[in-house]
Design a protein around this motif. Sequence first.
Motif, short mmCIF file in Angstrom:
data_model
loop_
_atom_site.label_atom_id
_atom_site.label_comp_id
_atom_site.label_asym_id
_atom_site.label_seq_id
_atom_site.Cartn_x
_atom_site.Cartn_y
_atom_site.Cartn_z
N GLU A 46 115.15 58.02 -0.10
CA GLU A 46 114.47 56.75 -0.29
C GLU A 46 115.44 55.69 -0.82
O GLU A 46 116.30 55.98 -1.65
CB GLU A 46 113.31 56.91 -1.28
CG GLU A 46 112.19 57.79 -0.76
CD GLU A 46 111.02 57.84 -1.72
OE1 GLU A 46 111.08 57.12 -2.75
OE2 GLU A 46 110.07 58.58 -1.47
N ARG A 47 115.26 54.45 -0.33
CA ARG A 47 116.09 53.35 -0.81
C ARG A 47 115.65 52.97 -2.22
O ARG A 47 114.48 52.70 -2.48
CB ARG A 47 115.97 52.12 0.11
CG ARG A 47 116.17 52.40 1.58
CD ARG A 47 117.48 53.11 1.87
NE ARG A 47 118.63 52.43 1.33
CZ ARG A 47 119.25 51.39 1.92
NH1 ARG A 47 118.79 50.92 3.07
NH2 ARG A 47 120.30 50.83 1.38
N ILE A 48 116.60 52.94 -3.14
CA ILE A 48 116.32 52.68 -4.53
C ILE A 48 117.29 51.62 -5.05
O ILE A 48 118.48 51.65 -4.73
CB ILE A 48 116.47 53.96 -5.39
CG1 ILE A 48 115.42 54.99 -5.00
CG2 ILE A 48 116.37 53.65 -6.87
CD1 ILE A 48 114.01 54.62 -5.39
N VAL A 49 116.77 50.69 -5.84
CA VAL A 49 117.62 49.75 -6.57
C VAL A 49 117.71 50.23 -8.02
O VAL A 49 116.69 50.48 -8.65
CB VAL A 49 117.06 48.32 -6.53
CG1 VAL A 49 117.88 47.40 -7.43
CG2 VAL A 49 117.06 47.80 -5.09
N THR A 50 118.92 50.38 -8.51
CA THR A 50 119.15 50.82 -9.88
C THR A 50 119.69 49.67 -10.71
O THR A 50 120.64 48.99 -10.30
CB THR A 50 120.13 52.01 -9.92
OG1 THR A 50 119.63 53.06 -9.08
CG2 THR A 50 120.29 52.53 -11.33
N ASP A 77 118.27 52.73 -17.82
CA ASP A 77 118.23 52.72 -16.36
C ASP A 77 116.82 52.39 -15.87
O ASP A 77 115.84 52.99 -16.31
CB ASP A 77 118.65 54.07 -15.81
CG ASP A 77 120.16 54.29 -15.88
OD1 ASP A 77 120.89 53.29 -16.01
OD2 ASP A 77 120.59 55.45 -15.81
N VAL A 78 116.75 51.43 -14.97
CA VAL A 78 115.49 51.04 -14.34
C VAL A 78 115.65 51.23 -12.84
O VAL A 78 116.63 50.76 -12.25
CB VAL A 78 115.13 49.58 -14.65
CG1 VAL A 78 113.86 49.16 -13.92
CG2 VAL A 78 114.97 49.38 -16.15
N ARG A 79 114.69 51.93 -12.23
CA ARG A 79 114.74 52.16 -10.79
C ARG A 79 113.59 51.44 -10.11
O ARG A 79 112.46 51.47 -10.60
CB ARG A 79 114.69 53.66 -10.48
CG ARG A 79 115.92 54.39 -10.99
CD ARG A 79 115.90 55.85 -10.63
NE ARG A 79 117.08 56.52 -11.14
CZ ARG A 79 117.32 57.82 -11.04
NH1 ARG A 79 116.42 58.59 -10.44
NH2 ARG A 79 118.41 58.35 -11.54
#
Length: 324
Positions: free
Chosen positions: A209-213, A263-265
Amino acid sequence: MNRRALLAAGAAVALGVVGAAALALGGDPTAGGAATAGGAATPPAATATVVRGDLVDTVTVSGTLGYGERSPVVNAASGTLTALPAEGAVIRRGEELYEVDRDPVVLMYAPKPMHRSLAYGVSDGADVRHLESNLRALGHKVKVDDHFDLATRAAVRAWQDDTGLPATGEVTRAQVVFLPGEVRVQEVRADVGAAARPGQATLTVTGTERIVTVALDAGRRNLADEGAPAEVELPGGAKVQGEISEVGAVAETGEDGEGATVDVRIALGDPDEAGDLDHAPVSVELRGQTRRDVLSVPVEALLALREGATASRWWRAARCAWCR
């Protein structure tokens, strides 16, 4: 009263004072212009509308678009690496991760790594249940429980025969790798023809899955709540809507001992909009507390007059009167 609400209320008062000052000097802030003693017309006063509505705290932070956390695939077979996947390949349950001495090492789904060989008579283990669950998902008839019985052995032999492994009825760590789900190959860490050694990390994988960190300043933790919306700006300016899927509970400190972050995803609403970008820098707009039903006015109305002029003595007088 918070700073934005105070500014909004002050804006309303200040504009009222500006209007009063204009009238006192012979001008009508609602008229198109006014004549001076010399007969010349003064330019009409600029106006702005004070509105009532909601204000939202927002902050724009830097993030990275990718596929989430990376994990190594640890080999347990001895021999020669005879096949390896391509970077970017997606591997699913029952498919080959890589090959040792022409025997496939197969992916199966389980929350923890396989730690022992599984054969007839082994019982009371979650690893047996996970193996049986995978065999059933691959189309083999087997009861899913904690016991490796004769039916399980028969299912294992059928699976081994289908996969191209020796049909021994026993599953070893050299044949199967347990991972939480389907994976994407991030990095190949060995070469075809190299020796395969137990304990060697042959691949690095991620989720699919595409994730922005985002490494969010711990002091801004209140701006990130699971399930809250977030807007992601991709390289090139396109914007994609997302949702905060996970917020770290432990703050991490930088190498210099400062700058604690969590960390925020962020999961993208439509991953296809992000294309095939990987490890790309992005900007993320996070939304915090909403203040409802407050008065506000455009900041430009407080700082400038017509024709780009700077604030006049009327505004300065109004501002000082408000400050007092």
